[in-house]
Design a protein around this motif. Sequence first.
Motif, mmCIF file in Angstrom:
data_model
loop_
_atom_site.group_PDB
_atom_site.id
_atom_site.type_symbol
_atom_site.label_atom_id
_atom_site.label_comp_id
_atom_site.label_asym_id
_atom_site.label_seq_id
_atom_site.Cartn_x
_atom_site.Cartn_y
_atom_site.Cartn_z
ATOM 1 N N VAL A 5 6.929 -2.859 12.932
ATOM 2 C CA VAL A 5 6.715 -1.804 11.936
ATOM 3 C C VAL A 5 5.219 -1.662 11.687
ATOM 4 O O VAL A 5 4.535 -2.622 11.342
ATOM 5 C CB VAL A 5 7.456 -2.113 10.614
ATOM 6 N N ILE A 6 4.716 -0.445 11.913
ATOM 7 C CA ILE A 6 3.301 -0.157 11.696
ATOM 8 C C ILE A 6 3.198 0.785 10.492
ATOM 9 O O ILE A 6 3.835 1.847 10.461
ATOM 10 C CB ILE A 6 2.679 0.492 12.956
ATOM 11 N N VAL A 7 2.414 0.370 9.506
ATOM 12 C CA VAL A 7 2.279 1.145 8.271
ATOM 13 C C VAL A 7 1.118 2.139 8.414
ATOM 14 O O VAL A 7 0.027 1.770 8.829
ATOM 15 C CB VAL A 7 2.046 0.175 7.082
ATOM 16 N N ASN A 8 1.410 3.395 8.086
ATOM 17 C CA ASN A 8 0.362 4.422 8.045
ATOM 18 C C ASN A 8 0.143 4.785 6.580
ATOM 19 O O ASN A 8 0.835 5.646 6.029
ATOM 20 C CB ASN A 8 0.809 5.652 8.846
ATOM 21 N N LYS A 9 -0.801 4.102 5.986
ATOM 22 C CA LYS A 9 -1.018 4.205 4.548
ATOM 23 C C LYS A 9 -1.358 5.634 4.125
ATOM 24 O O LYS A 9 -0.831 6.131 3.125
ATOM 25 C CB LYS A 9 -2.151 3.241 4.166
ATOM 26 N N SER B 167 0.812 -1.219 0.000
ATOM 27 C CA SER B 167 0.000 0.000 0.000
ATOM 28 C C SER B 167 0.849 1.274 0.000
ATOM 29 O O SER B 167 0.327 2.376 -0.113
ATOM 30 C CB SER B 167 -0.928 0.003 1.230
ATOM 31 N N LEU B 168 2.162 1.134 0.127
ATOM 32 C CA LEU B 168 3.057 2.292 0.181
ATOM 33 C C LEU B 168 3.651 2.593 -1.194
ATOM 34 O O LEU B 168 3.613 1.753 -2.100
ATOM 35 C CB LEU B 168 4.193 2.015 1.176
ATOM 36 N N SER B 169 4.235 3.779 -1.340
ATOM 37 C CA SER B 169 4.889 4.132 -2.609
ATOM 38 C C SER B 169 6.213 3.381 -2.723
ATOM 39 O O SER B 169 6.767 2.913 -1.716
ATOM 40 C CB SER B 169 5.142 5.638 -2.668
ATOM 41 N N GLU C 274 3.792 6.422 4.998
ATOM 42 C CA GLU C 274 4.905 6.369 5.948
ATOM 43 C C GLU C 274 4.763 5.106 6.801
ATOM 44 O O GLU C 274 3.720 4.453 6.784
ATOM 45 C CB GLU C 274 4.876 7.610 6.855
ATOM 46 N N PHE C 275 5.849 4.767 7.504
ATOM 47 C CA PHE C 275 5.742 3.667 8.454
ATOM 48 C C PHE C 275 6.444 4.046 9.757
ATOM 49 O O PHE C 275 7.344 4.894 9.765
ATOM 50 C CB PHE C 275 6.274 2.346 7.882
#
Length: 526
Positions: free
Chosen positions: A428-432, A121-123, A436-437
């Motif tokens: 690691v927590i992803v902040n879509k 979901s990240l770039s 950022e993570f």
Amino acid sequence: MNFLKYFIAILALISQILSINIERTPCEKRLYSTLYSHVCVCNSTYCDTVDPVDFTNTDTFYQEYITSWSGLRLEKFKQKFDPEPAPDSQLNLTFSKSKEFQQIFGFGGAMTDASGFNIYSLSALTIQNLINSYFSKDGIEYNIIRVSVAGVDFSTRTYSYDDFAGDFNLSKFSLSKEDYEWKIPFIQSAIKTSPREVKLFASAWSAPPWMKTNNDYKGNGTLIGPVAGKYFQTWADYYVKFFDFYKKNGLHFWAMTAQNEPTDGYLYKFSFNSMGFTPETQSDFIAKNLGPSLRKNGFGDIKIMILDDQRLFLPGWAERVFSHNSQVSQYVQGIAVHWYLDSLVSPKVLELTHEKYADKFIFATEACHALGSFGPAVILGSFERAESYVRDIIEDLSHWVTGWTDWNIALDLKGGPNWANNFVDSPVIVNKTGDEFLKQPMFYAMGHFSKFVPEGSVRIELKSEGLKNMNLAHVAFKNDKNKQIILILLNKSSQSVKYSIGDGESGKFINAVLEAHSFRTIIWFY
Ligand SMILES: *[C@@H]1O[C@H](CO)[C@@H](O)[C@H](O)[C@H]1NC(C)=O
Ligand SMILES: *[C@@H]1O[C@H](CO)[C@@H](O)[C@H](O)[C@H]1NC(C)=O
Ligand SMILES: *[C@@H]1O[C@H](CO)[C@@H](O)[C@H](O)[C@H]1NC(C)=O
Ligand SMILES: *[C@@H]1O[C@H](CO)[C@@H](O)[C@H](O)[C@H]1NC(C)=O
Ligand SMILES: *[C@@H]1O[C@H](CO)[C@@H](O)[C@H](O)[C@H]1NC(C)=O
């Protein structure tokens, strides 16, 4: 761009002459609550790194990396040795290079569907920073990846690789979009990024429902009997297909577990993917189906681990597996343990297991924090969770365990996705939404081992004199390749401790203070 490269090269040269390190990229701190510590935020253009170990002046200086509640994250310090121990030391540690214990395989986490989903979901640039954080020489250099075989609870749906009832020859077997889009590309990228050899191991949670007594992915059910019959053989063939398909994508496995948490499959209405084996059915399945099938199909080098469940079941599980079928031992190299009931069961059971089966390695294959229904699964900045990782890893490694695997490599802000709502925390927590993570204190806890205790390191004796309590833990290794002694120390309590370290031979001592709520890795060259 070229100019920048020259500039960095010159800077590197100057810093080498002056024997200082190029400053690492520091942690971009974000604090959510004063009850907790901070996380480190990474995005597409920014991510903190770890300074490399320095190989100069190692007779005069030792190096240490510290993570603390008060704000340090794997921060490197270079300190001078002392000629004698401090007289007021509260804790004296003496290591002995020649007293060797087990050899280490390494440290890592699991590439589940949920992990892959979140990373995807990240770039592209943020993804590279995430992979670098875990696998590169600027990061914590994981060398172990657990790969889930088809659906688990950390999937967005229930599925298997062959949901066609009666397909005993598995002609309809195929990998899923989860493998092709979410897992394989990131595993390949991790391998490319890592300066080390990355070891993969596979674990399955459930066979396709049509092979099972309860015709479901979850709940209590087993393969349809008899053991070694048609269903058990098809399940062994299914593993062979899985390894074949991954091989086609350039991925070869180091090891596998014979079943994730085989005892779950006997719990009535168990809420996510599970399948039951007793020690006896596991023994026969490995001896009659799995072991021979892997060998026949060119996968005989894949190491098989039994149990893959809580240490509570040791040493009994191993005793029953190895005594039930006289052929099984030749196919089994390891015994896998999960951490979930560790606070209730003495690590002595690991020792007993090792004493009985010294030719089998013990390896920790799963751990995570979850509060379940009592609170949020994810606690951003929890330092307590990092400390309990360090404590458990030190305890395991001090009792013959050869490596430690965290659970999901990356989860979302809620601790998912998880189709069964079994949300948990992750390093690691992803902040879509922010592309950022967030690197939790647990991430750095893992790094204190994964980065500095590479595969091939050997645990050595570490004797302690003075303070002894539940909050203080320590372990030592040596690495002959790098000529290093590696010590990891934890002080989980709210006061600092004065300690002294030596080997009783070299006339060199480390005298220092172990800050409250902190852990450190010390590197001593010999
Ligand atoms: C990434 O984080 C850095 C450091 O916090 C910040 O300066 C930068 O603006 C961020 N970049 C993006 C694209 O958000
Ligand atoms: C540690 O060693 C020093 C120097 O020998 C000694 O003075 C001190 O009492 C020792 N501390 C403990 C806790 O044994
Ligand atoms: C698999 O079995 C089906 C029937 O069960 C059969 O039609 C098919 O030809 C078989 N495929 C292979 C590759 O043996
Ligand atoms: C599941 O557990 C229940 C309750 O113990 C039992 O009645 C049932 O037979 C079990 N089902 C299977 C498929 O093992
Ligand atoms: C996630 O990113 C969004 C957008 O930048 C931001 O508003 C939000 O606060 C972030 N969430 C957390 C938990 O940091």
